[in-house]
Enzyme design. Structure first.
Site, PDB file in Angstrom:
ATOM      1  N   ASN A  34       0.829  -1.225   0.000  1.00  0.00           N
ATOM      2  CA  ASN A  34       0.000   0.000   0.000  1.00  0.00           C
ATOM      3  C   ASN A  34       0.857   1.268   0.000  1.00  0.00           C
ATOM      4  O   ASN A  34       0.337   2.376   0.027  1.00  0.00           O
ATOM      5  CB  ASN A  34      -0.988   0.011   1.176  1.00  0.00           C
ATOM      6  CG  ASN A  34      -0.309   0.108   2.526  1.00  0.00           C
ATOM      7  OD1 ASN A  34       0.905   0.307   2.612  1.00  0.00           O
ATOM      8  ND2 ASN A  34      -1.080  -0.018   3.588  1.00  0.00           N
ATOM      9  N   ASP A  52      -3.981  -2.540  -0.224  1.00  0.00           N
ATOM     10  CA  ASP A  52      -3.878  -2.813   1.205  1.00  0.00           C
ATOM     11  C   ASP A  52      -4.276  -4.268   1.463  1.00  0.00           C
ATOM     12  O   ASP A  52      -5.189  -4.785   0.811  1.00  0.00           O
ATOM     13  CB  ASP A  52      -4.823  -1.861   1.951  1.00  0.00           C
ATOM     14  CG  ASP A  52      -4.542  -1.845   3.429  1.00  0.00           C
ATOM     15  OD1 ASP A  52      -3.936  -0.868   3.909  1.00  0.00           O
ATOM     16  OD2 ASP A  52      -4.915  -2.825   4.122  1.00  0.00           O
ATOM     17  N   PHE A  74       5.390  -9.578   4.256  1.00  0.00           N
ATOM     18  CA  PHE A  74       6.261  -8.601   4.926  1.00  0.00           C
ATOM     19  C   PHE A  74       5.507  -7.334   5.309  1.00  0.00           C
ATOM     20  O   PHE A  74       6.056  -6.484   6.000  1.00  0.00           O
ATOM     21  CB  PHE A  74       7.414  -8.198   3.992  1.00  0.00           C
ATOM     22  CG  PHE A  74       8.336  -9.317   3.630  1.00  0.00           C
ATOM     23  CD1 PHE A  74       9.459  -9.593   4.387  1.00  0.00           C
ATOM     24  CD2 PHE A  74       8.077 -10.121   2.528  1.00  0.00           C
ATOM     25  CE1 PHE A  74      10.303 -10.628   4.059  1.00  0.00           C
ATOM     26  CE2 PHE A  74       8.928 -11.165   2.193  1.00  0.00           C
ATOM     27  CZ  PHE A  74      10.046 -11.425   2.957  1.00  0.00           C
ATOM     28  N   ALA A  75       4.281  -7.174   4.788  1.00  0.00           N
ATOM     29  CA  ALA A  75       3.561  -5.907   4.988  1.00  0.00           C
ATOM     30  C   ALA A  75       3.144  -5.781   6.447  1.00  0.00           C
ATOM     31  O   ALA A  75       2.180  -6.399   6.872  1.00  0.00           O
ATOM     32  CB  ALA A  75       2.341  -5.856   4.074  1.00  0.00           C
ATOM     33  N   THR A 118       9.122 -12.164  14.685  1.00  0.00           N
ATOM     34  CA  THR A 118      10.172 -11.352  15.305  1.00  0.00           C
ATOM     35  C   THR A 118      10.625 -11.888  16.652  1.00  0.00           C
ATOM     36  O   THR A 118       9.834 -12.511  17.377  1.00  0.00           O
ATOM     37  CB  THR A 118       9.646  -9.909  15.492  1.00  0.00           C
ATOM     38  OG1 THR A 118      10.563  -9.179  16.322  1.00  0.00           O
ATOM     39  CG2 THR A 118       8.306  -9.878  16.199  1.00  0.00           C
ATOM     40  N   TYR A 142       4.038  -4.341  19.381  1.00  0.00           N
ATOM     41  CA  TYR A 142       4.574  -4.929  18.154  1.00  0.00           C
ATOM     42  C   TYR A 142       4.774  -6.436  18.339  1.00  0.00           C
ATOM     43  O   TYR A 142       4.299  -7.246  17.526  1.00  0.00           O
ATOM     44  CB  TYR A 142       5.896  -4.241  17.786  1.00  0.00           C
ATOM     45  CG  TYR A 142       6.648  -4.927  16.683  1.00  0.00           C
ATOM     46  CD1 TYR A 142       6.081  -5.076  15.419  1.00  0.00           C
ATOM     47  CD2 TYR A 142       7.937  -5.433  16.901  1.00  0.00           C
ATOM     48  CE1 TYR A 142       6.779  -5.715  14.402  1.00  0.00           C
ATOM     49  CE2 TYR A 142       8.632  -6.063  15.889  1.00  0.00           C
ATOM     50  CZ  TYR A 142       8.057  -6.207  14.645  1.00  0.00           C
ATOM     51  OH  TYR A 142       8.734  -6.853  13.641  1.00  0.00           O
ATOM     52  N   LEU A 191      18.753   1.758  14.607  1.00  0.00           N
ATOM     53  CA  LEU A 191      20.062   2.194  15.093  1.00  0.00           C
ATOM     54  C   LEU A 191      21.103   2.337  13.982  1.00  0.00           C
ATOM     55  O   LEU A 191      21.718   3.405  13.840  1.00  0.00           O
ATOM     56  CB  LEU A 191      20.570   1.195  16.160  1.00  0.00           C
ATOM     57  CG  LEU A 191      21.944   1.525  16.722  1.00  0.00           C
ATOM     58  CD1 LEU A 191      21.913   2.823  17.505  1.00  0.00           C
ATOM     59  CD2 LEU A 191      22.449   0.383  17.594  1.00  0.00           C
ATOM     60  N   GLY A 294       9.599  -0.160  25.859  1.00  0.00           N
ATOM     61  CA  GLY A 294       9.407  -1.423  25.126  1.00  0.00           C
ATOM     62  C   GLY A 294      10.674  -2.128  24.714  1.00  0.00           C
ATOM     63  O   GLY A 294      10.619  -3.186  24.081  1.00  0.00           O
TER      64      GLY A 294
END
Ligand code: UDP
Length: 341
Positions: A34, A52, A74-75, A118, A142, A191, A294
């Site tokens: 998107n 989307d 991956f979106a 993740t 997340y 970072l 977090g």
């Protein structure tokens, strides 16, 4: 026969590297993005459908039109700090969006799925390095959003014969080795790019006293007080996806599997800055700042399972490689944020 793969988020950082690798390996690729965070020009000459994942009709049509046999997803929104302040966006895009995507896939009989998960699903682990059996207990929205999807994948394997592999990334870093494809986030919060932006600013004559580069916390219980992360080169990360995809095609029985992807090596924030100073030849200034909400103190992978079962091996074990390749990219594609500073 050439297999057709849908890459959602293929205009983003990892998705664009993935798209290029899939094409080089002979797959037909369609990118579905998107463009809320991605860059259309990173898709290069691949077919791009601007849409989307929550748009069931367009997504379904895309699956049909292109004879899609597997989806690499991956979106997603992927900023830990933002997820703490804007959790609604994270649950909407990452959980509801993925749920809609999976249901659209079901309706169109697409049942192979590679999912970007993740290490943030582990939260603050009791023991290191982290294996897939380490208890998952996220400390930010997340991580929660990704863990919820992992649960959906397990339930859909049982009920709807979905075949999925969730890849739990540690910290993706670096750019194409030849400097031809890079990393662009807007806003940039990661970072490594921020440290290199600071090197570029100083190289262009910027005043070290004006540095905006912050270390978020130097009072963690780690070897130098700053957070430890396991940085994996983006091309190694993508290579593992190819292995996962092949496994989905070779072992078609329903099931949900999970693999860590990292290099089993922890690097502190200070060590990242020191390595960047050494490689760029710039004495990179920084200042200390409070902890970012977090952030777990230390995340280091044990990726033995991916090596044993997927037959994957990272080529780059040292963060220096990621820094060198990213520096090649950023030196020739100086970000607007640096030009303006
Ligand atoms: N970090 C930092 N300053 C920055 C950006 C990040 O000190 O400007 C720290 C952050 O607190 C974390 C590590 O660097 O400990 C990696 O953060 P990044 O956002 O790159 O990835 P994350 O681990 O959050 O996915």
């Amino acid at each position: 026969m050439t297999k057709s793969i849908l890459v959602t988020g293929g205009a983003g950082y990892i998705g664009s590297h993935m798209t290029r690798m899939l094409k080089a390996d002979g797959y037909n690729v369609v990118v579905y993005d998107n463009l809320s965070r991605g860059n259309a020009d990173a898709v290069l000459d691949t077919t791009l459908v601007e849409g989307d994942i929550r748009d069931d009709a367009l997504l379904g049509k895309t699956l049909e039109d292109h004879g899609i046999e597997a989806v690499m997803h991956f979106a997603a929104l992927a900023y830990v700090g933002e997820s703490v302040t804007e959790p609604d966006m994270y649950y909407d895009n990452n959980v509801i969006g993925t749920f809609r995507l999976l249901n659209t896939m079901r309706r169109h009989h697409v049942n192979r799925f590679v999912f970007s998960s993740t290490c943030a699903t582990y939260g603050e682990p009791d023991t290191l390095p982290i294996t897939e059996d380490t208890r998952q207990n996220p400390i930010n929205p997340y991580g929660h959003s990704k863990l919820m999807v992992e649960q959906i994948l397990m339930d859909y394997a049982v009920a709807y014969q979905l075949r999925s592999i969730a890849l739990r990334y540690f910290n993706a870093a670096g750019c194409a080795e030849d400097g031809s494809l890079g990393e662009r986030h807007d806003p940039e919060t990661h970072l490594l790019p921020l440290v290199l932006f600071e090197a570029l600013r100083i190289k262009a004559g910027g005043d070290p006293a004006d540095t905006k580069l912050c270390i978020f916390g130097d009072d963690f219980d780690t070897r130098d007080g700053t957070c430890v992360r396991d940085y994996i080169h983006v091309t190694d990360l993508c290579r593992a996806h190819i292995h996962a995809l092949e496994r989905l095609f070779e072992t078609p029985e329903a099931g949900a599997e999970q693999f860590n992807l990292g290099v089993n090596r922890g690097v502190t924030v200070l060590e990242v800055i020191q390595a960047c100073s050494r490689i760029t030849g710039v004495d990179i200034p920084y200042k200390m700042a409070p902890r970012r909400a977090g952030d777990p103190p230390e995340l280091v992978s044990d990726a033995t399972k991916a090596m044993d079962i997927l037959g994957w091996q990272p080529r780059f074990h040292d963060i220096d490689n990621s820094i060198e390749h990213a520096w090649k990219w950023f030196s020739t594609h100086v970000p607007d944020a640096v030009k303006a500073s």
